[in-house]
Motif scaffolding. Structure first.
Motif, PDB file in Angstrom:
ATOM      1  N   ALA A 162     131.698   4.412 -24.987  1.00  0.00           N
ATOM      2  CA  ALA A 162     131.091   4.662 -26.305  1.00  0.00           C
ATOM      3  C   ALA A 162     130.126   5.834 -26.217  1.00  0.00           C
ATOM      4  O   ALA A 162     130.058   6.676 -27.120  1.00  0.00           O
ATOM      5  CB  ALA A 162     130.368   3.414 -26.798  1.00  0.00           C
ATOM      6  N   GLY A 165     131.801   8.963 -26.673  1.00  0.00           N
ATOM      7  CA  GLY A 165     132.505   9.152 -27.938  1.00  0.00           C
ATOM      8  C   GLY A 165     133.935   8.647 -27.920  1.00  0.00           C
ATOM      9  O   GLY A 165     134.702   8.913 -28.843  1.00  0.00           O
ATOM     10  N   PHE A 167     135.544   5.889 -28.713  1.00  0.00           N
ATOM     11  CA  PHE A 167     135.256   4.632 -29.383  1.00  0.00           C
ATOM     12  C   PHE A 167     136.421   3.641 -29.345  1.00  0.00           C
ATOM     13  O   PHE A 167     136.205   2.431 -29.235  1.00  0.00           O
ATOM     14  CB  PHE A 167     134.831   4.895 -30.831  1.00  0.00           C
ATOM     15  CG  PHE A 167     133.625   5.787 -30.938  1.00  0.00           C
ATOM     16  CD1 PHE A 167     132.462   5.478 -30.258  1.00  0.00           C
ATOM     17  CD2 PHE A 167     133.656   6.945 -31.702  1.00  0.00           C
ATOM     18  CE1 PHE A 167     131.349   6.298 -30.340  1.00  0.00           C
ATOM     19  CE2 PHE A 167     132.557   7.772 -31.788  1.00  0.00           C
ATOM     20  CZ  PHE A 167     131.399   7.451 -31.110  1.00  0.00           C
ATOM     21  N   ASP A 196     127.554  -4.958 -30.584  1.00  0.00           N
ATOM     22  CA  ASP A 196     128.051  -3.644 -30.177  1.00  0.00           C
ATOM     23  C   ASP A 196     129.459  -3.393 -30.717  1.00  0.00           C
ATOM     24  O   ASP A 196     129.786  -2.282 -31.146  1.00  0.00           O
ATOM     25  CB  ASP A 196     128.056  -3.532 -28.651  1.00  0.00           C
ATOM     26  CG  ASP A 196     126.648  -3.556 -28.059  1.00  0.00           C
ATOM     27  OD1 ASP A 196     125.697  -3.278 -28.813  1.00  0.00           O
ATOM     28  OD2 ASP A 196     126.503  -3.861 -26.857  1.00  0.00           O
ATOM     29  N   ASN A 199     129.285  -2.416 -34.405  1.00  0.00           N
ATOM     30  CA  ASN A 199     128.900  -1.014 -34.573  1.00  0.00           C
ATOM     31  C   ASN A 199     130.093  -0.089 -34.383  1.00  0.00           C
ATOM     32  O   ASN A 199     130.301   0.860 -35.153  1.00  0.00           O
ATOM     33  CB  ASN A 199     127.814  -0.652 -33.555  1.00  0.00           C
ATOM     34  CG  ASN A 199     126.441  -1.123 -33.989  1.00  0.00           C
ATOM     35  OD1 ASN A 199     126.135  -1.141 -35.169  1.00  0.00           O
ATOM     36  ND2 ASN A 199     125.615  -1.522 -33.040  1.00  0.00           N
ATOM     37  N   LEU A 200     130.872  -0.349 -33.341  1.00  0.00           N
ATOM     38  CA  LEU A 200     132.018   0.508 -33.042  1.00  0.00           C
ATOM     39  C   LEU A 200     133.113   0.373 -34.097  1.00  0.00           C
ATOM     40  O   LEU A 200     133.727   1.369 -34.502  1.00  0.00           O
ATOM     41  CB  LEU A 200     132.572   0.181 -31.656  1.00  0.00           C
ATOM     42  CG  LEU A 200     131.699   0.633 -30.481  1.00  0.00           C
ATOM     43  CD1 LEU A 200     132.214   0.060 -29.176  1.00  0.00           C
ATOM     44  CD2 LEU A 200     131.658   2.157 -30.403  1.00  0.00           C
ATOM     45  N   TYR A 201     133.368  -0.855 -34.537  1.00  0.00           N
ATOM     46  CA  TYR A 201     134.378  -1.049 -35.573  1.00  0.00           C
ATOM     47  C   TYR A 201     133.993  -0.290 -36.847  1.00  0.00           C
ATOM     48  O   TYR A 201     134.856   0.286 -37.521  1.00  0.00           O
ATOM     49  CB  TYR A 201     134.553  -2.535 -35.877  1.00  0.00           C
ATOM     50  CG  TYR A 201     135.425  -3.275 -34.883  1.00  0.00           C
ATOM     51  CD1 TYR A 201     136.661  -2.762 -34.487  1.00  0.00           C
ATOM     52  CD2 TYR A 201     135.021  -4.505 -34.346  1.00  0.00           C
ATOM     53  CE1 TYR A 201     137.465  -3.450 -33.580  1.00  0.00           C
ATOM     54  CE2 TYR A 201     135.823  -5.194 -33.442  1.00  0.00           C
ATOM     55  CZ  TYR A 201     137.040  -4.657 -33.055  1.00  0.00           C
ATOM     56  OH  TYR A 201     137.836  -5.329 -32.158  1.00  0.00           O
ATOM     57  N   GLU A 202     132.706  -0.293 -37.184  1.00  0.00           N
ATOM     58  CA  GLU A 202     132.267   0.444 -38.370  1.00  0.00           C
ATOM     59  C   GLU A 202     132.487   1.943 -38.194  1.00  0.00           C
ATOM     60  O   GLU A 202     132.903   2.634 -39.126  1.00  0.00           O
ATOM     61  CB  GLU A 202     130.795   0.145 -38.658  1.00  0.00           C
ATOM     62  CG  GLU A 202     130.582  -1.238 -39.251  1.00  0.00           C
ATOM     63  CD  GLU A 202     129.143  -1.487 -39.675  1.00  0.00           C
ATOM     64  OE1 GLU A 202     128.256  -0.697 -39.276  1.00  0.00           O
ATOM     65  OE2 GLU A 202     128.896  -2.466 -40.398  1.00  0.00           O
ATOM     66  N   ARG A 203     132.209   2.453 -36.991  1.00  0.00           N
ATOM     67  CA  ARG A 203     132.462   3.872 -36.714  1.00  0.00           C
ATOM     68  C   ARG A 203     133.941   4.217 -36.885  1.00  0.00           C
ATOM     69  O   ARG A 203     134.288   5.308 -37.315  1.00  0.00           O
ATOM     70  CB  ARG A 203     132.043   4.223 -35.286  1.00  0.00           C
ATOM     71  CG  ARG A 203     130.571   4.513 -35.109  1.00  0.00           C
ATOM     72  CD  ARG A 203     130.282   4.849 -33.660  1.00  0.00           C
ATOM     73  NE  ARG A 203     128.933   5.298 -33.467  1.00  0.00           N
ATOM     74  CZ  ARG A 203     128.531   6.554 -33.555  1.00  0.00           C
ATOM     75  NH1 ARG A 203     129.398   7.491 -33.846  1.00  0.00           N
ATOM     76  NH2 ARG A 203     127.270   6.881 -33.354  1.00  0.00           N
ATOM     77  N   LEU A 204     134.797   3.260 -36.526  1.00  0.00           N
ATOM     78  CA  LEU A 204     136.239   3.484 -36.596  1.00  0.00           C
ATOM     79  C   LEU A 204     136.818   3.144 -37.970  1.00  0.00           C
ATOM     80  O   LEU A 204     138.028   3.260 -38.174  1.00  0.00           O
ATOM     81  CB  LEU A 204     136.941   2.644 -35.526  1.00  0.00           C
ATOM     82  CG  LEU A 204     136.635   3.041 -34.072  1.00  0.00           C
ATOM     83  CD1 LEU A 204     137.137   1.971 -33.109  1.00  0.00           C
ATOM     84  CD2 LEU A 204     137.273   4.385 -33.740  1.00  0.00           C
ATOM     85  N   LYS A 207     136.658  -2.227 -41.189  1.00  0.00           N
ATOM     86  CA  LYS A 207     135.640  -3.039 -41.850  1.00  0.00           C
ATOM     87  C   LYS A 207     135.836  -4.535 -41.616  1.00  0.00           C
ATOM     88  O   LYS A 207     134.857  -5.263 -41.425  1.00  0.00           O
ATOM     89  CB  LYS A 207     135.628  -2.731 -43.345  1.00  0.00           C
ATOM     90  CG  LYS A 207     135.191  -1.307 -43.662  1.00  0.00           C
ATOM     91  CD  LYS A 207     135.145  -1.066 -45.156  1.00  0.00           C
ATOM     92  CE  LYS A 207     134.682   0.356 -45.455  1.00  0.00           C
ATOM     93  NZ  LYS A 207     134.609   0.619 -46.912  1.00  0.00           N
ATOM     94  N   ARG A 247     122.351  -4.356 -43.398  1.00  0.00           N
ATOM     95  CA  ARG A 247     123.611  -3.775 -42.941  1.00  0.00           C
ATOM     96  C   ARG A 247     124.713  -4.837 -42.889  1.00  0.00           C
ATOM     97  O   ARG A 247     125.854  -4.586 -43.284  1.00  0.00           O
ATOM     98  CB  ARG A 247     123.397  -3.170 -41.558  1.00  0.00           C
ATOM     99  CG  ARG A 247     124.568  -2.400 -41.030  1.00  0.00           C
ATOM    100  CD  ARG A 247     124.188  -1.736 -39.735  1.00  0.00           C
ATOM    101  NE  ARG A 247     125.290  -1.054 -39.135  1.00  0.00           N
ATOM    102  CZ  ARG A 247     125.250  -0.491 -37.931  1.00  0.00           C
ATOM    103  NH1 ARG A 247     124.135  -0.536 -37.225  1.00  0.00           N
ATOM    104  NH2 ARG A 247     126.311   0.111 -37.428  1.00  0.00           N
TER     105      ARG A 247
END
Length: 757
Positions: A162, A165, A167, A196, A199-204, A207, A247
């Motif tokens: 992570a 980058g 992800f 954690d 957070n990564l799923y949201e970046r990807l 949802k 959030r």
């Protein structure tokens, strides 16, 4: 085609410093235990204490015999012993702080015992500490394969990726960690891993997966009695629980978990300490999602009543969405006006109201609202909105005035990039701006200043109105030179000069560029940039055909900066460009001797040197230079291309030349010079149809109208009995060759002969 005749490509070497995630593992007491063996071992049988010999008994005089085991060792036994020996060597080296040596020893231990998870753990730790990031990841992946239940290692590997980058890979390993059968699903570690993952799923943009993870975190925060939280882990989450609840609620809202969303937003409100407006805003989102639009409007009003601004522009957009859903679009502006009357210092609200006025063709109200809100400030957001208003209504004079204000705000130009792009793509708008600026320029004093003239020039240049761009760049330069502030006469002059110079280069107006740069060299405020300016001035002089003047300027620069390699390179290049081959060779050889450490420059000089020999007719020397370079760098595309082209041009080593040029083409399939070389070698191999295909592709690329490419394609057509097409291309090639500066008399003579045959 020789690649070097094109503009040299300067390679940039980007050194990426990766912050390695050091995956530590405790070091046990030194022992003879074999690395790789898991679990406890039975205690060895108690042995008698060894007899102690003294020198008097003659033991020192005995011959030491090699150890011969009673049972011969198998290859597997020997590998385990060798692995243990290297492992112990690594431990000793590490104890002496010889980490590189220890790392090498552990790697050898791993080679003998590739299934030892203990060795991989040590390698992971050292590789991370030595910034060998990729190797650390490789070892960690292997360790995970050996022990799929090691969730801590999988978690660390996920976090490490992570941090780089990566992800998708990161979330895969975190998922493996959370799914591990050995992890306690009620532990704080499990909750943190879920956090954690979310957070990564949201970046990807995943949802649903994120919301599933947030459910675990939310339950742990709201029902801590169900979990065995470590104190530190719980403290970390509670320290940021206000924003975290908000959030989480947003995630639940976006995935239709409306009841959970309300619960999360209530928790967020509790942590906000008496700010019910925030809660009401979130509840309004829930009501809107469930199509209870009036309840949503009532709830949102509580947020407005507290005159909160934490949701920024989004709150007023949300109001518009609710009223639209209620079929009350006509109420949008009246509602915004009421809010604005009560909240007079909320610029975001007033700018949004002004925008709505503008969209409803109420220009005067929009302009007045913008101007009153901006006031005496230089608020970029307001000025950008005002610019859009003027742009929509074609108020050219006001656009020019506003552009000047925006430029002077510092970061204003970056803020209006999208506006400028739209403006440059609107021919009528650019035409109107230029016409208006022409009128304002003639006023006394001019209605155009340094800043607005600079922006008009940029827009004109982007819209391909080169003449107007040149005119306003020059006006901006002159205005900057007369400005009362030294920083404008200096910094702004330099900025305008950089962009104006680029325009003149694109237009091949090197005479004008030389005049411009000469003035800059004489500007005392640009003294810190004098060496750079002299370099560009010498370049412009030479490209304008003023070789003696170029040499003189270059000499002045070299005297001022005698240890600046680029200036010595330029000295050689001027002779090369002017076809003064003898002097070029001397200067190039001097450069190679003087700057052996300048690898990239030496490479470029050698490529020029090879081409110089060829131009002199000493093809053997040109080949020798390239062959020596190829021996040091056999996969270099440019060297392979240029040497392959030389072979092809002479009709020798054709099969070898084809292979070399294919190496070049593999690296850059659309490189015009490489395509021409391939076409030419295929022509020499009498494969004319194939040759034509490569040459046709080259001729259609930018710059493909080069006389050499056209000549080669015409030769192919001639062999394919396309006489008419061949003659047309030879004519174009001749015109191009005659217009080139400096002209190539040999090529011109060849083309004339072909046309007369």
């Amino acid at each position: 085609m020789s690649q070097f005749s094109r503009t040299p490509i300067f390679r940039a070497c980007l050194i990426l410093l990766l912050a390695a995630y050091v995956m530590t593992t405790g070091q046990g007491i030194l022992s003879a235990k074999m690395p790789g063996k898991k679990g406890g071992e039975k205690d060895a049988q108690k042995q008698k204490a060894p007899r102690v010999f003294s020198l008097e008994e003659g033991i020192a005089d005995d011959v030491v015999l090699p150890f011969v085991p009673a049972t011969p060792r198998t290859p597997v036994d020997q590998k385990e012993i060798d692995s243990a020996a290297w492992y112990m060597t690594g431990r000793m080296r590490e104890a002496r702080n010889d980490f590189i040596g220890a790392y090498d020893a552990y790697k050898k231990a791993m080679e003998y015992n590739p299934n030892s998870i203990e060795i991989y753990r040590v390698l992971i730790r050292l590789a991370s500490g030595l910034d060998k990031t990729e190797e650390a990841i490789e070892y960690a992946q292997k360790a995970v394969e050996l022990d799929p239940e090691d969730y801590e290692l999988m978690r660390k590997l996920g976090l490490h990726m992570a941090g780089q980058g990566r992800f998708e890979e990161a979330v895969t390993f975190l998922k493996k960690a959370s799914d591990s059968p050995s992890i306690d699903k009620k532990s704080g570690v499990y909750v943190i891993i879920q956090h954690d993952q979310a957070n990564l799923y949201e970046r990807l943009g995943k949802k649903e997966e994120a919301a599933q993870c947030w459910e675990v975190v939310f339950r742990a925060l709201t029902k801590p009695e169900e979990f065995t939280f470590e104190y530190n882990t719980r403290s970390q989450l509670e320290a940021k629980q206000g924003k975290l609840y908000e959030r989480i609620g947003q995630s639940f809202l976006e995935t239709d978990r409306l009841k959970l969303a309300v619960d999360a937003f209530n928790k967020a409100a509790d942590s906000q300490k008496g700010r019910p407006g925030i809660l009401k805003y979130h509840l309004a989102q829930v009501y809107f999602q469930s199509k209870q639009y009036q309840q949503a409007l009532d709830s949102l009003q509580s947020y407005f009543d507290e005159q909160l601004q934490s949701k920024g522009r989004r709150a007023y957009e949300f109001l518009t969405e609710i009223l639209t859903a209620l079929n009350r679009q006509a109420d949008v502006i009246p509602q915004l006006e009421k809010l604005a009357e009560k909240d007079r210092f909320n610029r975001t609200l007033h700018y949004y109201l002004a925008e709505q006025y503008g969209e409803n063709d109420r220009f005067d109200d929009a302009e007045k609202t913008y101007l009153e809100s901006i006031g005496e400030s230089s608020d970029t957001e307001g000025l950008a909105g005002l610019l859009s208003l003027y742009q929509k209504n074609q108020k050219y004079a006001k656009i020019i005035e506003t552009l000047s204000k925006i430029v002077q705000t510092g970061d204003g130009v970056q803020r209006i990039q999208s506006n400028l792009e739209r403006m440059s793509k609107d021919p009528e708008l650019v035409k109107g701006l230029i016409a208006e600026a022409e009128k304002l320029k003639k006023q006394d004093p001019p209605g155009v200043d340094v800043f607005s003239a600079f922006m008009i020039a940029k827009l004109a240049s982007e819209a391909d109105r080169k003449a107007a761009a040149s005119e306003f760049y020059q006006f901006a330069m002159d205005a900057a030179a007369k400005h009362e502030k030294p920083q404008i006469r200096g910094n702004w002059t330099l900025l305008i000069l950089q962009e104006y110079s680029q325009l003149l280069r694109e237009e091949d107006k090197y005479g004008e560029l030389a005049v411009l740069l000469q003035k800059a060299v004489e500007n005392p405020l640009l003294a810190p940039q004098r060496i750079n300016l002299l370099y560009f001035l010498a370049d412009a002089r030479e490209r304008n055909g003023e070789t003696e003047a170029a040499i003189k300027v270059n000499e002045e620069a070299r005297q001022a900066a005698p240890k600046f390699p680029l200036l010595d390179y330029q000295h050689a290049w001027i002779y090369y460009h002017s076809h003064d081959w003898e002097k070029a060779i001397v200067q190039m050889q001097n450069f190679i001797k003087k700057y052996p450490e300048q690898k990239e420059r030496v490479y470029q000089v050698k490529m020029m040197l090879s081409n110089t020999y060829v131009q002199q007719g000493e093809i053997g020397k040109g080949e020798a230079v390239l062959e020596e370079m190829l021996a040091d760098d056999p996969e270099n595309p440019s060297i392979n291309n240029d040497l392959g082209y030389l072979y092809a041009d002479q009709g020798k080593n054709l099969e070898k030349a084809e292979k070399m040029i294919r190496i070049a083409l593999k690296s850059e399939p659309d490189n015009m010079a490489y395509l021409d070389s391939m076409g030419w070698v295929l022509f020499k191999l009498e494969r004319y149809q194939e040759a034509a295909e490569y040459l046709e592709k080259a001729s259609k690329l930018p710059g493909g109208g080069d006389s050499t490419i056209l000549d080669h394609l015409a030769d192919c057509y001639h062999k394919l009995n396309k006489t008419k097409e061949a003659n047309e291309l030879w004519k174009k090639a001749l015109e191009e060759a005659q217009q080139s500066s400096p002209a190539d008399p040999k090529l011109i003579d060849q083309l004339q002969k072909k046309l007369n045959q």
